[in-house]
Design a protein around this motif. Structure first.
Motif, PDB file in Angstrom:
ATOM      1  N   ASN A  63       4.989  -5.546   2.406  1.00 47.09           N
ATOM      2  CA  ASN A  63       5.916  -5.115   1.360  1.00 47.09           C
ATOM      3  C   ASN A  63       6.491  -6.287   0.566  1.00 47.09           C
ATOM      4  N   ARG A  64       6.691  -7.422   1.239  1.00 46.99           N
ATOM      5  CA  ARG A  64       7.196  -8.603   0.530  1.00 46.99           C
ATOM      6  C   ARG A  64       6.141  -9.155  -0.418  1.00 46.99           C
ATOM      7  N   ALA A  65       4.878  -9.043  -0.016  1.00 44.56           N
ATOM      8  CA  ALA A  65       3.792  -9.491  -0.895  1.00 44.56           C
ATOM      9  C   ALA A  65       3.721  -8.594  -2.134  1.00 44.56           C
ATOM     10  N   ILE A  66       3.925  -7.281  -1.939  1.00 47.34           N
ATOM     11  CA  ILE A  66       3.924  -6.353  -3.074  1.00 47.34           C
ATOM     12  C   ILE A  66       5.067  -6.699  -4.031  1.00 47.34           C
ATOM     13  N   ALA A  67       6.262  -6.933  -3.480  1.00 46.76           N
ATOM     14  CA  ALA A  67       7.411  -7.283  -4.313  1.00 46.76           C
ATOM     15  C   ALA A  67       7.159  -8.578  -5.085  1.00 46.76           C
ATOM     16  N   ALA A  68       6.551  -9.553  -4.415  1.00 44.56           N
ATOM     17  CA  ALA A  68       6.260 -10.837  -5.062  1.00 44.56           C
ATOM     18  C   ALA A  68       5.199 -10.678  -6.143  1.00 44.56           C
ATOM     19  N   LEU A  69       4.232  -9.813  -5.905  1.00 43.54           N
ATOM     20  CA  LEU A  69       3.195  -9.571  -6.914  1.00 43.54           C
ATOM     21  C   LEU A  69       3.778  -8.926  -8.174  1.00 43.54           C
ATOM     22  N   PHE A  70       4.771  -8.062  -8.008  1.00 44.85           N
ATOM     23  CA  PHE A  70       5.438  -7.484  -9.180  1.00 44.85           C
ATOM     24  C   PHE A  70       6.069  -8.586 -10.029  1.00 44.85           C
ATOM     25  N   VAL A  71       6.686  -9.566  -9.361  1.00 43.74           N
ATOM     26  CA  VAL A  71       7.294 -10.684 -10.087  1.00 43.74           C
ATOM     27  C   VAL A  71       6.219 -11.489 -10.813  1.00 43.74           C
ATOM     28  N   ALA A  72       5.125 -11.797 -10.104  1.00 47.03           N
ATOM     29  CA  ALA A  72       4.034 -12.572 -10.714  1.00 47.03           C
ATOM     30  C   ALA A  72       3.450 -11.848 -11.924  1.00 47.03           C
ATOM     31  N   CYS A 101      12.383  -4.682 -14.706  1.00 51.64           N
ATOM     32  CA  CYS A 101      12.945  -5.213 -13.459  1.00 51.64           C
ATOM     33  C   CYS A 101      13.646  -4.171 -12.589  1.00 51.64           C
ATOM     34  N   PHE A 102      14.329  -3.196 -13.213  1.00 50.64           N
ATOM     35  CA  PHE A 102      15.028  -2.206 -12.394  1.00 50.64           C
ATOM     36  C   PHE A 102      14.069  -1.405 -11.517  1.00 50.64           C
ATOM     37  N   SER A 103      12.823  -1.259 -11.946  1.00 54.01           N
ATOM     38  CA  SER A 103      11.836  -0.591 -11.096  1.00 54.01           C
ATOM     39  C   SER A 103      11.611  -1.370  -9.810  1.00 54.01           C
ATOM     40  N   SER A 104      11.533  -2.691  -9.938  1.00 55.12           N
ATOM     41  CA  SER A 104      11.373  -3.524  -8.740  1.00 55.12           C
ATOM     42  C   SER A 104      12.583  -3.404  -7.832  1.00 55.12           C
ATOM     43  N   TYR A 105      13.782  -3.466  -8.423  1.00 56.33           N
ATOM     44  CA  TYR A 105      14.985  -3.349  -7.604  1.00 56.33           C
ATOM     45  C   TYR A 105      14.990  -2.028  -6.837  1.00 56.33           C
ATOM     46  N   ALA A 106      14.616  -0.952  -7.514  1.00 52.33           N
ATOM     47  CA  ALA A 106      14.696   0.386  -6.913  1.00 52.33           C
ATOM     48  C   ALA A 106      13.584   0.649  -5.903  1.00 52.33           C
ATOM     49  N   TYR A 107      12.357   0.307  -6.281  1.00 58.34           N
ATOM     50  CA  TYR A 107      11.207   0.623  -5.431  1.00 58.34           C
ATOM     51  C   TYR A 107      11.010  -0.388  -4.301  1.00 58.34           C
ATOM     52  N   ASN A 108      11.015  -1.664  -4.641  1.00 55.55           N
ATOM     53  CA  ASN A 108      10.719  -2.675  -3.619  1.00 55.55           C
ATOM     54  C   ASN A 108      11.804  -2.771  -2.562  1.00 55.55           C
ATOM     55  N   SER A 109      13.052  -2.420  -2.924  1.00 56.19           N
ATOM     56  CA  SER A 109      14.143  -2.526  -1.955  1.00 56.19           C
ATOM     57  C   SER A 109      14.189  -1.360  -0.982  1.00 56.19           C
ATOM     58  N   VAL A 110      13.248  -0.415  -1.106  1.00 54.63           N
ATOM     59  CA  VAL A 110      13.108   0.605  -0.060  1.00 54.63           C
ATOM     60  C   VAL A 110      12.700  -0.076   1.246  1.00 54.63           C
ATOM     61  N   ASP A 111      11.883  -1.121   1.138  1.00 55.64           N
ATOM     62  CA  ASP A 111      11.363  -1.811   2.322  1.00 55.64           C
ATOM     63  C   ASP A 111      11.797  -3.271   2.423  1.00 55.64           C
ATOM     64  N   LEU A 156       1.704   5.234  -3.239  1.00 57.97           N
ATOM     65  CA  LEU A 156       2.440   4.766  -2.069  1.00 57.97           C
ATOM     66  C   LEU A 156       3.852   5.337  -1.956  1.00 57.97           C
ATOM     67  N   PHE A 157       4.576   5.412  -3.067  1.00 60.68           N
ATOM     68  CA  PHE A 157       5.983   5.807  -3.034  1.00 60.68           C
ATOM     69  C   PHE A 157       6.202   7.299  -3.258  1.00 60.68           C
ATOM     70  N   GLU A 158       5.129   8.073  -3.420  1.00 60.99           N
ATOM     71  CA  GLU A 158       5.287   9.450  -3.864  1.00 60.99           C
ATOM     72  C   GLU A 158       5.438  10.451  -2.708  1.00 60.99           C
ATOM     73  N   LEU A 163      11.099   8.805  -2.625  1.00 58.18           N
ATOM     74  CA  LEU A 163      11.628   8.970  -3.977  1.00 58.18           C
ATOM     75  C   LEU A 163      13.143   9.183  -3.967  1.00 58.18           C
ATOM     76  N   THR A 164      13.651   9.821  -2.916  1.00 55.24           N
ATOM     77  CA  THR A 164      15.102   9.988  -2.770  1.00 55.24           C
ATOM     78  C   THR A 164      15.774   8.630  -2.627  1.00 55.24           C
ATOM     79  N   LEU A 165      15.178   7.761  -1.807  1.00 56.43           N
ATOM     80  CA  LEU A 165      15.720   6.414  -1.629  1.00 56.43           C
ATOM     81  C   LEU A 165      15.624   5.612  -2.927  1.00 56.43           C
ATOM     82  N   VAL A 166      14.495   5.766  -3.632  1.00 59.36           N
ATOM     83  CA  VAL A 166      14.298   5.037  -4.889  1.00 59.36           C
ATOM     84  C   VAL A 166      15.364   5.444  -5.907  1.00 59.36           C
ATOM     85  N   ARG A 167      15.592   6.752  -6.036  1.00 61.44           N
ATOM     86  CA  ARG A 167      16.614   7.231  -6.983  1.00 61.44           C
ATOM     87  C   ARG A 167      17.986   6.662  -6.637  1.00 61.44           C
TER      88      ARG A 167
END
Length: 205
Positions: A63-72, A101-111, A156-158, A163-167
């Protein structure tokens, strides 16, 4: 020198109706003769393609690699020499982007810890902050029903739980990282044309 273009980012959980509303907005802008680019994240660039493979479960990444890839992917999206958003905006062309960026904050911070995700994306927010973020709010049940009608396979997130956590994370992120930013929140269950009119009013200066 041309006036800098406006940067409008659309946010919301999967199935919130972003694609439809971006289409309405682009048609409106084109009708008015506004020079405008439509784009999305993840992109079709190298990191974005790898991300899509992870999100559609073709490959498994931490999950950290996914979050980092979003930044890259986002940094490349902003600075790419051929068609980077910074260059596009400076040329006077406005940009409408499906997720930022808010998508990363919302989705990546689930994990992953939200503060870590926000700090990782600070390289992007120092380069570019949206002139307006449009958030389409829908309940996860509504979103999943729409997804089921329009797609063969879930990403992955669907799931309802995720989705409740993401919202919830979106609203948490607006409080933590949204200070000083223009964030317009809309009811994503409104009839599409009515919603499009409200968005147009909401983003207009």
């Amino acid at each position: 020198m041309e006036k800098r273009g406006r940067f409008i980012a659309f946010e919301g959980i999967d199935g919130s109706g972003k694609t439809t509303q971006i289409e309405y907005l682009m048609k409106k802008l084109q009708k008015l003769g506004v020079k405008c680019l439509e784009t999305c994240e993840p992109t079709g660039l190298a990191a974005g393609r790898l991300l899509r493979s992870a999100l559609t479960k073709q490959i498994k990444l931490d999950n950290r690699a996914i979050a980092a890839l979003f930044v890259a992917d986002r940094v490349d999206h902003l600075t790419n020499e051929e068609n980077g958003l910074l260059k596009t905006l400076e040329s006077g062309c406005s940009v409408v982007c499906d997720r930022y960026c808010f998508s990363s904050y919302a989705y990546n911070s689930v994990d992953t810890d939200m503060d870590w995700v926000i700090n990782a994306n600070s390289v992007c927010t120092k380069l570019l902050v949206p002139d307006c973020t449009v958030f389409l709010d829908v309940a996860p049940d509504t979103a999943l029903m729409r997804i089921a009608q329009g797609r063969e396979a879930a990403e992955l997130f669907e799931t309802k739980e995720r989705l409740t956590l993401v919202r919830e994370n979106y609203f948490k992120a607006f409080d933590i990282a949204g200070a000083g930013q223009r964030i317009e929140i809309f009811d994503g269950t409104l009839p599409p044309e009515q919603l499009a009119d409200k968005i147009w009013t909401g983003i207009s200066d």
